[in-house]
Scaffold this active site. Structure first.
Site, PDB file in Angstrom:
ATOM      1  N   SER A   8      39.817  15.587  28.880  1.00 48.65           N
ATOM      2  CA  SER A   8      39.250  16.516  27.954  1.00 48.65           C
ATOM      3  C   SER A   8      38.209  15.634  27.243  1.00 48.65           C
ATOM      4  O   SER A   8      38.227  14.395  27.033  1.00 48.65           O
ATOM      5  CB  SER A   8      40.158  17.091  27.167  1.00 48.65           C
ATOM      6  OG  SER A   8      41.418  17.765  27.705  1.00 48.65           O
TER       7      SER A   8
ATOM      8  N   GLY B 146      35.064  -0.305  29.255  1.00 49.75           N
ATOM      9  CA  GLY B 146      33.660   0.254  29.263  1.00 49.75           C
ATOM     10  C   GLY B 146      33.125   0.930  30.394  1.00 49.75           C
ATOM     11  O   GLY B 146      31.966   0.961  30.639  1.00 49.75           O
TER      12      GLY B 146
ATOM     13  N   ASN C 233      33.274   3.864  31.223  1.00 45.24           N
ATOM     14  CA  ASN C 233      32.566   5.329  31.088  1.00 45.24           C
ATOM     15  C   ASN C 233      31.310   4.786  30.621  1.00 45.24           C
ATOM     16  O   ASN C 233      30.501   5.507  30.581  1.00 45.24           O
ATOM     17  CB  ASN C 233      33.377   5.743  30.004  1.00 45.24           C
ATOM     18  CG  ASN C 233      34.587   6.678  30.783  1.00 45.24           C
ATOM     19  OD1 ASN C 233      34.403   7.531  31.998  1.00 45.24           O
ATOM     20  ND2 ASN C 233      35.848   5.960  30.680  1.00 45.24           N
TER      21      ASN C 233
ATOM     22  N   LEU D 175      39.959   7.722  13.322  1.00 47.07           N
ATOM     23  CA  LEU D 175      38.744   7.831  12.325  1.00 47.07           C
ATOM     24  C   LEU D 175      39.194   8.377  11.146  1.00 47.07           C
ATOM     25  O   LEU D 175      39.900   9.412  11.125  1.00 47.07           O
ATOM     26  CB  LEU D 175      37.646   8.482  13.014  1.00 47.07           C
ATOM     27  CG  LEU D 175      37.178   7.839  14.476  1.00 47.07           C
ATOM     28  CD1 LEU D 175      36.374   8.856  15.017  1.00 47.07           C
ATOM     29  CD2 LEU D 175      36.501   6.558  14.019  1.00 47.07           C
TER      30      LEU D 175
ATOM     31  N   ASN E 252      34.419  12.723  21.999  1.00 44.92           N
ATOM     32  CA  ASN E 252      35.623  11.821  22.258  1.00 44.92           C
ATOM     33  C   ASN E 252      36.345  12.198  23.822  1.00 44.92           C
ATOM     34  O   ASN E 252      36.263  13.259  24.122  1.00 44.92           O
ATOM     35  CB  ASN E 252      36.956  11.672  21.556  1.00 44.92           C
ATOM     36  CG  ASN E 252      37.861  10.672  21.931  1.00 44.92           C
ATOM     37  OD1 ASN E 252      37.362   9.600  22.138  1.00 44.92           O
ATOM     38  ND2 ASN E 252      39.173  11.167  21.704  1.00 44.92           N
TER      39      ASN E 252
ATOM     40  N   HIS F 172      39.275  11.955  26.397  1.00 40.58           N
ATOM     41  CA  HIS F 172      40.787  11.653  26.103  1.00 40.58           C
ATOM     42  C   HIS F 172      41.373  12.170  27.471  1.00 40.58           C
ATOM     43  O   HIS F 172      41.174  13.066  28.138  1.00 40.58           O
ATOM     44  CB  HIS F 172      41.259  12.242  25.085  1.00 40.58           C
ATOM     45  CG  HIS F 172      42.876  12.162  24.857  1.00 40.58           C
ATOM     46  ND1 HIS F 172      43.257  11.275  24.525  1.00 40.58           N
ATOM     47  CD2 HIS F 172      43.881  12.934  25.340  1.00 40.58           C
ATOM     48  CE1 HIS F 172      44.598  11.016  24.420  1.00 40.58           C
ATOM     49  NE2 HIS F 172      44.792  12.088  24.694  1.00 40.58           N
TER      50      HIS F 172
HETATM   51  C1  GAR Z   1      39.491   6.335  29.514  1.00 45.28           C
HETATM   52  O1  GAR Z   1      40.472   6.760  30.367  1.00 45.28           O
HETATM   53  C2  GAR Z   1      39.728   7.504  28.132  1.00 45.28           C
HETATM   54  O2  GAR Z   1      39.984   8.861  28.518  1.00 45.28           O
HETATM   55  C3  GAR Z   1      40.701   6.531  27.258  1.00 45.28           C
HETATM   56  O3  GAR Z   1      40.350   5.384  27.514  1.00 45.28           O
HETATM   57  C4  GAR Z   1      39.861   5.053  28.588  1.00 45.28           C
HETATM   58  C5  GAR Z   1      38.634   4.350  28.492  1.00 45.28           C
HETATM   59  O4  GAR Z   1      38.331   3.540  29.682  1.00 45.28           O
HETATM   60  N1  GAR Z   1      40.524   7.288  25.964  1.00 45.28           N
HETATM   61  C6  GAR Z   1      41.550   7.465  24.920  1.00 45.28           C
HETATM   62  O5  GAR Z   1      42.710   7.215  25.320  1.00 45.28           O
HETATM   63  C7  GAR Z   1      41.064   7.931  23.837  1.00 45.28           C
HETATM   64  N2  GAR Z   1      42.279   8.408  23.192  1.00 45.28           N
HETATM   65  P1  GAR Z   1      36.841   2.531  29.758  1.00 45.28           P
HETATM   66  O6  GAR Z   1      36.983   1.557  28.703  1.00 45.28           O
HETATM   67  O7  GAR Z   1      36.934   2.136  31.026  1.00 45.28           O
HETATM   68  O8  GAR Z   1      35.715   3.498  29.446  1.00 45.28           O
END
Ligand code: GAR
Length: 220
Positions: free
Chosen positions: A140, A16, A18, A97, A111, A113
Site C-alpha cells: 500500500s 533503497g 525503491n 515520525l 509511505n 508499506h
Molecule cells: C519495502 O518493502 C517497503 O515496503 C518497506 O521497506 C522495504 C524497503 O525496501 N517499508 C516498510 O516496511 C515501511 N513500514 P528498499 O529499501 O529496497 O526500497
C-alpha cells in the site's frame, strides 16, 4: 503545457531498491520527477550508493546523533525544506515520525508499506499475513500522518498467497511489484492528479472511497 518536474525528496534506511526504481524510471523518461534530495537515517544504508551513482544530493542524518525524535525530525525537515521538496517519499524509511514532522508535510508525504493496509502496520507483515491464514497480501501507499504506517491509503497492489509460501517467497514476488506501484503512484503526483484534504483523497478531482488498485500493465 507539460507540468514542471515535481521536486521530490526520498527518505530511506536500507537497501533503497525503491529509490533505484524511481531513478531508473526517470532515466527512461517515464517519470516527470526531479529527486532533489535523498536522506538516510542510517550511515550504512546501501541505498545511498544509488543516490551517489545518479549524482543526487544526499544526506545522512543519523538518528543516534540526536537526543530525541523531535530533534532528529527537525533536522530532517530542515534539509527537505532547503531542498525545496514538494513531495516527500518514504521508501523503506524505518522511523516513526513525530506529529510536528507529519503536520509539516501533511498532504505531500507518502509511505510505501508491504501489507494491505489497514492490515499489519509495523514489522513482519508477511509472517503476520501467513499466520492469519490470509489468501492474499500486497503493498500500500498512503499519505503519512503521525503514528506508525497510518494515514489515508491511496494505492495498492495485491498478490495471492500460494500453498508453500513463506515470508521470503512473498517478499521476492512482491518486491518488483512494489517498485511498479511506487513508480505508478508517484507518476500520479507528477501529473498533479492526487490530492488530500482533511484525510479525504481525491483522484482526478473525485473522492476515492477505496484505494486505487494497480492493474497489470501499470495503470489504475
Ligand atoms: C519495502 O518493502 C517497503 O515496503 C518497506 O521497506 C522495504 C524497503 O525496501 N517499508 C516498510 O516496511 C515501511 N513500514 P528498499 O529499501 O529496497 O526500497
Amino acid at each position: 503545457m507539460k507540468n514542471a518536474p515535481l521536486k521530490a525528496a526520498v527518505l530511506i534506511s536500507g537497501t533503497g531498491s525503491n529509490l533505484k526504481a524511481l531513478i531508473d524510471a526517470i532515466g527512461r523518461g517515464q517519470l516527470n520527477l526531479d529527486i532533489v534530495q535523498v536522506v538516510s537515517n542510517r550511515p550504512e544504508a546501501a541505498g545511498l550508493g544509488h543516490a551517489r551513482a545518479a549524482a543526487i544530493p544526499f544526506s545522512v542524518i543519523d538518528h543516534t546523533d540526536y537526543p530525541d525524535r523531535q530533534a532528529h525530525d527537525a533536522a530532517v525537515a530542515d534539509v527537505l525544506q532547503r531542498a525545496g521538496a514538494e513531495l516527500v517519499v518514504l521508501a523503506g524509511y524505518m522511523r516513526i515520525l513525530g506529529e510536528e514532522f507529519a503536520n509539516k508535510f501533511a498532504g505531500r508525504m507518502i509511505n510505501l508499506h508491504p501489507s494491505l493496509l489497514p492490515l499489519y502496520k509495523g514489522l513482519d507483515t508477511y509472517d503476520r499475513a501467513l499466520d492469519a491464514g490470509d489468501t492474499e497480501t500486497g503493498a500500500s501507499i498512503h499519505f503519512v500522518t503521525a503514528g506508525l504506517d497510518s494515514g489515508p491509503v491511496i494505492t495498492q497492489i495485491r498478490i495471492p498467497i500460494l500453498q508453500g509460501d513463506d515470508a521470503a517467497t512473498l517478499k521476492a514476488r512482491l518486491g518488483p511489484l512494489e517498485h511498479e506501484l511506487l513508480v505508478a503512484t508517484v507518476r500520479l503526483f507528477c501529473e498533479r492528479k492526487i490530492h488530500c484534504t482533511d484525510s479525504v483523497v481525491s483522484f482526478d478531482g473525485k473522492e476515492i472511497e477505496q484505494p486505487l488498485q494497480l492493474k497489470p500493465g501499470g495503470s489504475f
